[in-house]
Design an enzyme around this catalytic site. Structure first.
Site, PDB file in Angstrom:
ATOM      1  N   ARG A 326       0.798  -1.230   0.000  1.00 37.78           N
ATOM      2  CA  ARG A 326       0.000   0.000   0.000  1.00 37.78           C
ATOM      3  C   ARG A 326       0.832   1.284   0.000  1.00 37.78           C
ATOM      4  O   ARG A 326       0.527   2.200  -0.759  1.00 37.78           O
ATOM      5  CB  ARG A 326      -1.015   0.000   1.149  1.00 37.78           C
ATOM      6  CG  ARG A 326      -2.020  -1.164   1.059  1.00 37.78           C
ATOM      7  CD  ARG A 326      -3.161  -1.027   2.043  1.00 37.78           C
ATOM      8  NE  ARG A 326      -4.008   0.104   1.724  1.00 37.78           N
ATOM      9  CZ  ARG A 326      -3.941   1.278   2.272  1.00 37.78           C
ATOM     10  NH1 ARG A 326      -3.113   1.511   3.267  1.00 37.78           N
ATOM     11  NH2 ARG A 326      -4.718   2.253   1.868  1.00 37.78           N
ATOM     12  N   CYS A 356      15.215  -4.300  -3.719  1.00 34.20           N
ATOM     13  CA  CYS A 356      16.017  -3.361  -4.502  1.00 34.20           C
ATOM     14  C   CYS A 356      15.146  -2.442  -5.349  1.00 34.20           C
ATOM     15  O   CYS A 356      15.184  -2.491  -6.583  1.00 34.20           O
ATOM     16  CB  CYS A 356      16.982  -4.117  -5.398  1.00 34.20           C
ATOM     17  SG  CYS A 356      17.971  -5.261  -4.461  1.00 34.20           S
ATOM     18  N   TYR A 385      -6.459  -5.039   2.179  1.00 34.69           N
ATOM     19  CA  TYR A 385      -5.611  -4.775   1.016  1.00 34.69           C
ATOM     20  C   TYR A 385      -4.136  -4.835   1.409  1.00 34.69           C
ATOM     21  O   TYR A 385      -3.311  -4.043   0.953  1.00 34.69           O
ATOM     22  CB  TYR A 385      -5.980  -3.426   0.364  1.00 34.69           C
ATOM     23  CG  TYR A 385      -7.452  -3.363   0.039  1.00 34.69           C
ATOM     24  CD1 TYR A 385      -7.969  -4.146  -0.985  1.00 34.69           C
ATOM     25  CD2 TYR A 385      -8.337  -2.588   0.793  1.00 34.69           C
ATOM     26  CE1 TYR A 385      -9.330  -4.149  -1.265  1.00 34.69           C
ATOM     27  CE2 TYR A 385      -9.699  -2.585   0.518  1.00 34.69           C
ATOM     28  CZ  TYR A 385     -10.184  -3.370  -0.513  1.00 34.69           C
ATOM     29  OH  TYR A 385     -11.525  -3.379  -0.785  1.00 34.69           O
TER      30      TYR A 385
HETATM   31  C1  LIG Z   1     -13.415  -3.287  -3.754  1.00 36.04           C
HETATM   32  C2  LIG Z   1     -14.884  -3.248  -3.820  1.00 36.04           C
HETATM   33  C3  LIG Z   1     -15.631  -3.084  -2.660  1.00 36.04           C
HETATM   34  C4  LIG Z   1     -15.017  -2.855  -1.299  1.00 36.04           C
HETATM   35  O1  LIG Z   1     -14.434  -1.601  -1.171  1.00 36.04           O
HETATM   36  P1  LIG Z   1     -13.967  -1.066   0.262  1.00 36.04           P
HETATM   37  O2  LIG Z   1     -13.409   0.256  -0.025  1.00 36.04           O
HETATM   38  O3  LIG Z   1     -12.958  -2.015   0.776  1.00 36.04           O
HETATM   39  O4  LIG Z   1     -15.175  -1.002   1.122  1.00 36.04           O
HETATM   40  C5  LIG Z   1     -16.997  -3.135  -2.764  1.00 36.04           C
HETATM   41  N1  LIG Z   1     -17.615  -3.309  -3.962  1.00 36.04           N
HETATM   42  C6  LIG Z   1     -16.926  -3.455  -5.104  1.00 36.04           C
HETATM   43  C7  LIG Z   1     -17.646  -3.655  -6.366  1.00 36.04           C
HETATM   44  C8  LIG Z   1     -15.540  -3.419  -5.076  1.00 36.04           C
HETATM   45  O5  LIG Z   1     -14.849  -3.531  -6.203  1.00 36.04           O
END
Ligand SMILES: *Cc1c(COP(=O)(O)O)cnc(C)c1O
Length: 430
Positions: A326, A356, A385
């Protein structure tokens, strides 16, 4: 709130000292708090209690079976994006008939799998996908439950890589085309219209983009309801969390101060959205990932070297961008704290991994207490994530994952064995 806090100068996860987990299971180590997961789920669930609703946890945020199982016990549904995620949900004891299946690139095999498992709904992102689902359902002599992901063209004003609700990106069907499309779907033999879906982006810290998007969708949904038997409206995920302690002083108090600073809470979210949604008389689906899991996990890492170049103070740790991408990918902020509270003058520090690439940096010039080789640091808010985006770059085995509940803990994923990383490879015979 989350359950990582200091007691007697030591960082605890619930009732377990983090240092004990690290001495038992090694470093780097992901540690999750099941109480935090359940608290977040319940708090959102409770805030929406005035609505017929289903929380479909976004599996991609953290897909470990132990995490999915913890949420299954709460009655959670799931937002999935692949056959693999559906398999995980099933293996974790989650209900297939509470799964939605999203994503712009569903393959024939994935669609067939989802149909056979009897999922709740496909969230469809294009016309060719509708045609494909119709065809496969016909072949299997099934009726596929579908909803269309509508792109409301509302800017969520979050990071470019996680904005999804404008016409600049690949997701969903343009708002203006939806009605004609539903009329067409109604004539497709093997599809059943179940609902409407939207998802405008991730890590939203204000309620306004949600309100704007829902307000924009309402008249469309009402028009669709006139000619179709809609069952649900999914308002997607995207609820943001607090990463930066500048917004929330102290690990134990972040939630309290987040409200003071006007960061989005489930209560504010519900207070603004429930009155808009309730009159529709539909089941409301939510797809939160980060909100449920983000603050429920940390990544612990060992200090390998302290390198002072005169210009800069580097702390080189044994976790890297392959374990937690992240910071390099989204310029994300993770609070970094020592496992043992330190006295002494803070130093402007770059915490970096061994890979690296200059991008392999967890923070730059951050004021941190002095540490030495063999100390451990925790990167907070690493529950979402984080592990799911880990890779084996540099032939680095992925860390173990541990789930804590009260004074107990269980390894929910073993550390990878280095040799297993190239077990499927072979030398050419020629
Ligand atoms: C990634 C995603 C989510 C979840 O998003 P958050 O920000 O983690 O709550 C929900 N719906 C769809 C369609 C996504 O692609």
């Amino acid at each position: 709130m989350h359950h990582f806090r200091y007691a007697k100068g030591q960082l605890y996860c619930e009732d377990v000292p983090v240092s004990e987990l690290v001495s038992q299971h090694g470093s780097p180590l992901y540690i999750y708090s099941s109480k935090t997961l359940v608290d977040h789920y319940s708090r959102l669930d409770h805030a929406l209690s005035d609505l017929d609703h289903l929380i479909c946890y976004a599996v991609k945020a953290n897909s470990n079976l132990g995490i999915l199982n913890t949420l299954a016990k709460q009655g959670s549904g799931y937002d999935t994006v692949s056959e693999g995620e559906l398999m995980r949900v099933q293996s974790a004891g989650g209900r297939m008939d509470q799964c939605v299946f999203a994503g712009v690139g569903k393959t024939e095999q994935e669609i067939e799998f989802a149909l056979r498992k009897g999922i709740y709904s496909f969230n469809v992102e294009s016309i060719p996908e509708l045609e494909r689902i119709d065809r496969i359902a016909g072949r299997l002599k099934k009726i596929a439950p579908i909803s269309v992901r509508v792109n409301p063209n509302v800017d969520a004003k979050t990071h470019a890589k996680i904005t999804t609700g404008t016409y600049e990106n690949k997701f969903g069907i343009a708002f203006e085309e939806v009605e004609a499309l539903y009329a067409r779907i109604a004539r497709m033999k093997h599809l059943e219209i179940k609902g409407v879906q939207m998802h405008i982006g991730s890590q939203l810290t204000q309620v306004k983009p949600f309100v704007d998007a829902v307000r924009k969708m309402l008249p469309l949904i009402k028009r669709l309801q006139a000619s179709h038997d809609l069952k649900f409206f999914s308002i997607g995920g995207g609820l943001g969390i607090v990463y930066d302690p500048a917004l929330a002083s102290g690990t134990a108090k972040w939630w309290k101060s987040s409200e003071a600073k006007g960061i989005l809470t489930p209560e504010t979210y519900a207070q603004k959205l429930v009155p808009l949604l309730k009159p529709l008389g539909l089941r409301i689906l939510l797809e939160p990932g980060r909100f449920i899991a983000g603050n429920a996990g940390i990544l612990v890492t060992r200090v390998e070297y302290v390198k002072n170049t005169g210009q800069k103070h580097f702390v080189i740790v044994d976790a890297a961008m392959n374990d937690l991408i992240r910071p390099s990918f989204y310029e994300a902020f993770h609070e970094i704290v020592p496992l043992k509270r330190k006295r002494g003058k803070s130093i402007a520090t770059d915490v970096v991994g061994p890979i690296c690439e200059s991008g392999d940096t967890f923070c730059k010039n951050r004021l941190l207490p002095p540490v030495k080789e063999g100390d451990h640091l925790a990167l907070l808010s690493a529950g979402a994530y984080a592990f799911t985006m880990a890779s084996n770059y540099n032939t680095r085995p992925m860390p173990a994952e541990v789930l804590v509940q009260g004074a107990e803990h269980v390894v929910i994923r073993k550390r990878q064995q280095t040799r297993s990383l190239f077990r499927g490879e072979s030398l050419p015979e020629w």
